[in-house]
Design an enzyme around this catalytic site. Structure first.
Site, PDB file in Angstrom:
ATOM      1  N   ASP A 100      80.400   2.211  26.485  1.00 45.73           N
ATOM      2  CA  ASP A 100      80.431   1.333  25.316  1.00 45.73           C
ATOM      3  C   ASP A 100      79.049   1.179  24.690  1.00 45.73           C
ATOM      4  O   ASP A 100      78.045   1.572  25.262  1.00 45.73           O
ATOM      5  CB  ASP A 100      80.977  -0.038  25.717  1.00 45.73           C
ATOM      6  CG  ASP A 100      82.493  -0.066  25.663  1.00 45.73           C
ATOM      7  OD1 ASP A 100      83.085   0.926  25.209  1.00 45.73           O
ATOM      8  OD2 ASP A 100      83.091  -1.079  26.080  1.00 45.73           O
ATOM      9  N   LYS A 105      82.548   0.800  19.225  1.00 47.54           N
ATOM     10  CA  LYS A 105      83.514   0.488  18.161  1.00 47.54           C
ATOM     11  C   LYS A 105      82.816  -0.075  16.947  1.00 47.54           C
ATOM     12  O   LYS A 105      82.001  -0.973  17.053  1.00 47.54           O
ATOM     13  CB  LYS A 105      84.511  -0.558  18.673  1.00 47.54           C
ATOM     14  CG  LYS A 105      85.375  -0.015  19.764  1.00 47.54           C
ATOM     15  CD  LYS A 105      86.153  -1.137  20.410  1.00 47.54           C
ATOM     16  CE  LYS A 105      86.747  -0.644  21.712  1.00 47.54           C
ATOM     17  NZ  LYS A 105      87.036  -1.735  22.615  1.00 47.54           N
ATOM     18  N   MET A 130      80.014 -13.571  21.050  1.00 48.55           N
ATOM     19  CA  MET A 130      80.420 -13.121  19.724  1.00 48.55           C
ATOM     20  C   MET A 130      80.487 -14.292  18.739  1.00 48.55           C
ATOM     21  O   MET A 130      81.373 -14.364  17.892  1.00 48.55           O
ATOM     22  CB  MET A 130      81.797 -12.428  19.791  1.00 48.55           C
ATOM     23  CG  MET A 130      81.816 -11.241  20.729  1.00 48.55           C
ATOM     24  SD  MET A 130      83.460 -10.583  21.037  1.00 48.55           S
ATOM     25  CE  MET A 130      84.107 -11.741  22.227  1.00 48.55           C
TER      26      MET A 130
HETATM   27  N1  SAH Z   1      81.949  -7.733  28.746  1.00 51.28           N
HETATM   28  C1  SAH Z   1      80.752  -8.321  28.183  1.00 51.28           C
HETATM   29  C2  SAH Z   1      81.006  -9.055  26.880  1.00 51.28           C
HETATM   30  C3  SAH Z   1      81.469  -8.159  25.749  1.00 51.28           C
HETATM   31  S1  SAH Z   1      81.703  -9.028  24.255  1.00 51.28           S
HETATM   32  C4  SAH Z   1      80.099  -9.230  29.225  1.00 51.28           C
HETATM   33  O1  SAH Z   1      80.713  -9.566  30.219  1.00 51.28           O
HETATM   34  O2  SAH Z   1      78.947  -9.592  29.029  1.00 51.28           O
HETATM   35  C5  SAH Z   1      80.179  -8.735  23.414  1.00 51.28           C
HETATM   36  C6  SAH Z   1      79.364 -10.016  23.353  1.00 51.28           C
HETATM   37  O3  SAH Z   1      78.687 -10.217  24.581  1.00 51.28           O
HETATM   38  C7  SAH Z   1      78.269 -10.024  22.314  1.00 51.28           C
HETATM   39  O4  SAH Z   1      78.759 -10.355  21.034  1.00 51.28           O
HETATM   40  C8  SAH Z   1      77.367 -11.109  22.847  1.00 51.28           C
HETATM   41  O5  SAH Z   1      77.890 -12.400  22.554  1.00 51.28           O
HETATM   42  C9  SAH Z   1      77.469 -10.890  24.339  1.00 51.28           C
HETATM   43  N2  SAH Z   1      76.367 -10.056  24.839  1.00 51.28           N
HETATM   44  C10 SAH Z   1      76.447  -8.823  25.337  1.00 51.28           C
HETATM   45  N3  SAH Z   1      75.232  -8.383  25.746  1.00 51.28           N
HETATM   46  C11 SAH Z   1      74.359  -9.408  25.489  1.00 51.28           C
HETATM   47  C12 SAH Z   1      72.966  -9.605  25.701  1.00 51.28           C
HETATM   48  N4  SAH Z   1      72.191  -8.672  26.275  1.00 51.28           N
HETATM   49  N5  SAH Z   1      72.428 -10.787  25.322  1.00 51.28           N
HETATM   50  C13 SAH Z   1      73.166 -11.745  24.763  1.00 51.28           C
HETATM   51  N6  SAH Z   1      74.496 -11.618  24.538  1.00 51.28           N
HETATM   52  C14 SAH Z   1      75.088 -10.472  24.907  1.00 51.28           C
END
Ligand code: SAH
Length: 254
Positions: free
Chosen positions: A36, A58, A171
Site C-alpha cells: 500500500d 489507491k 483520516m
Molecule cells: N491501517 C492503518 C490505518 C490506515 S487508514 C493503521 O493501522 O495505522 C490511513 C490513515 O492512517 C491516515 O489517514 C492517517 O490518519 C493514519 N496514518 C497512517 N500513517 C500515519 C502516520 N505515519 N502518521 C499519522 N497518521 C498516520
C-alpha cells in the site's frame, strides 16, 4: 498445483523499524508483495531479489474498483502456488480492509494469516509524548474514522463525546472542523486538549497542539495534511512532561 498462502501483514506506522519480526519474515519469504501507499518503502529492500513487487495504492475516488482488482490479484497469485505478502500501513485490521480481503480468501479456500502491526494512531501519539491511556487521565480510548462528511457518518457523537476519555481520529484532517464542532455540540469542553501528529514516527513527523476551539486554525496555519491523526483528550497534556522525540521540522508547538 498446490495452493500458496497469503499473509495480510501490518507494516507498522511509518518508521520501518517498527514492523514486527514476523512481518519482516513475511517480506523476506514472499514471492509476491502487494503493498500500500503508506508503508515505508525501505521495507521492500528486504524482499527476495526475484520477488514481484506490486503497488496497490489507491487514488481518491477509485477505491472500490481497485479493491476488487486487489482481491483478484491475491486469489490469482495464491492459486499459482505463490507466497503472497499483502503489506499494509499500521495494523491491517484497523481501517486497512484486511477483513474484506480475508473474507475473499476464505471464500476461495486459500490459506491465509493475519500478521498484526503497530497502528498509526497509538504509535504517532506515543512519538508525540502522548500515551493514549493513563491511570489518572484515560481508561478508555476510541479509534474513529473521521473522513465522512457531516450527516453522512455513522458516528454516535453523543456517545463519543460523553463516553470516551481519549479519541483518536484517523483520516480526519479534511473534516477537522466538523469533528471539533460535533464534539463541542455534544458536550465536550472547548478547552479539551487536541494534538495532531502528521507523518508520525518518521523523520518528517510534525505535531500541532491546541484545544477543540483552536486546533482548526492552528492546523491551517501549520498547513497540516495527510497522513495525520487527531488525538483528543486530557492525555495530550502529558506531552508537556514526556515529549521525547525530537522533531526536525516546525511546528512543534507544546
Ligand atoms: N491501517 C492503518 C490505518 C490506515 S487508514 C493503521 O493501522 O495505522 C490511513 C490513515 O492512517 C491516515 O489517514 C492517517 O490518519 C493514519 N496514518 C497512517 N500513517 C500515519 C502516520 N505515519 N502518521 C499519522 N497518521 C498516520
Amino acid at each position: 498445483m498446490e495452493k500458496g498462502k497469503v499473509y495480510l501483514v501490518g507494516a507498522g506506522p511509518g518508521n520501518p523499524k517498527l514492523i514486527t519480526l514476523y512481518g519482516m519474515e513475511c517480506i523476506q519469504k514472499a514471492d509476491v508483495i502487494a503493498y500500500d501507499r503508506l508503508i515505508s518503502k525501505e521495507l521492500l529492500q528486504y524482499a527476495k531479489k526475484d520477488a514481484e513487487l506490486i503497488y496497490c495504492g489507491k487514488e481518491p475516488g477509485k477505491h472500490a474498483q481497485i479493491q476488487e482488482q486487489i482481491h483478484q490479484l491475491l486469489v490469482e497469485k495464491a492459486l499459482q502456488g505463490k507466497i503472497v505478502t499483502r503489506l499494509k500501513g499500521g495494523d491491517p485490521c484497523v481501517f486497512g480492509r484486511a477483513g474484506e480481503e480475508a473474507e475473499v480468501l476464505a471464500k476461495h479456500h486459500i490459506p491465509f494469516e493475519i500478521v498484526p502491526g503497530v497502528t498509526a494512531g497509538i504509535a504517532a501519539a506515543a512519538y508525540a509524548g502522548i500515551p493514549v491511556t493513563h491511570r489518572e487521565y484515560a481508561s478508555a480510548v476510541t479509534i474513529v474514522a473521521g473522513h465522512r462528511k457531516k450527516g453522512k457518518e455513522h458516528i454516535n457523537w453523543e456517545a463519543l463525546a460523553k463516553g470516551s476519555d481519549t479519541i483518536v481520529f484517523y483520516m480526519g484532517i479534511s473534516n477537522l472542523d466538523d469533528i471539533c464542532e460535533s464534539l463541542m455540540a455534544y458536550g465536550k469542553s472547548p478547552h479539551t486538549p487536541v494534538a495532531i501528529v502528521e507523518w508520525g514516527t518518521t523523520n518528517e513527523q510534525r505535531t500541532v497542539v491546541g484545544d477543540l476551539a483552536t486546533i482548526v486554525e492552528k492546523a491551517k496555519q501549520a498547513n497540516i495534511s495527510c497522513p495525520a491523526v487527531v488525538i483528543v483528550g486530557q492525555v495530550v497534556k502529558l506531552r508537556e512532561k514526556i515529549n521525547w522525540f525530537v522533531e526536525q521540522f516546525e511546528p512543534a508547538y507544546t
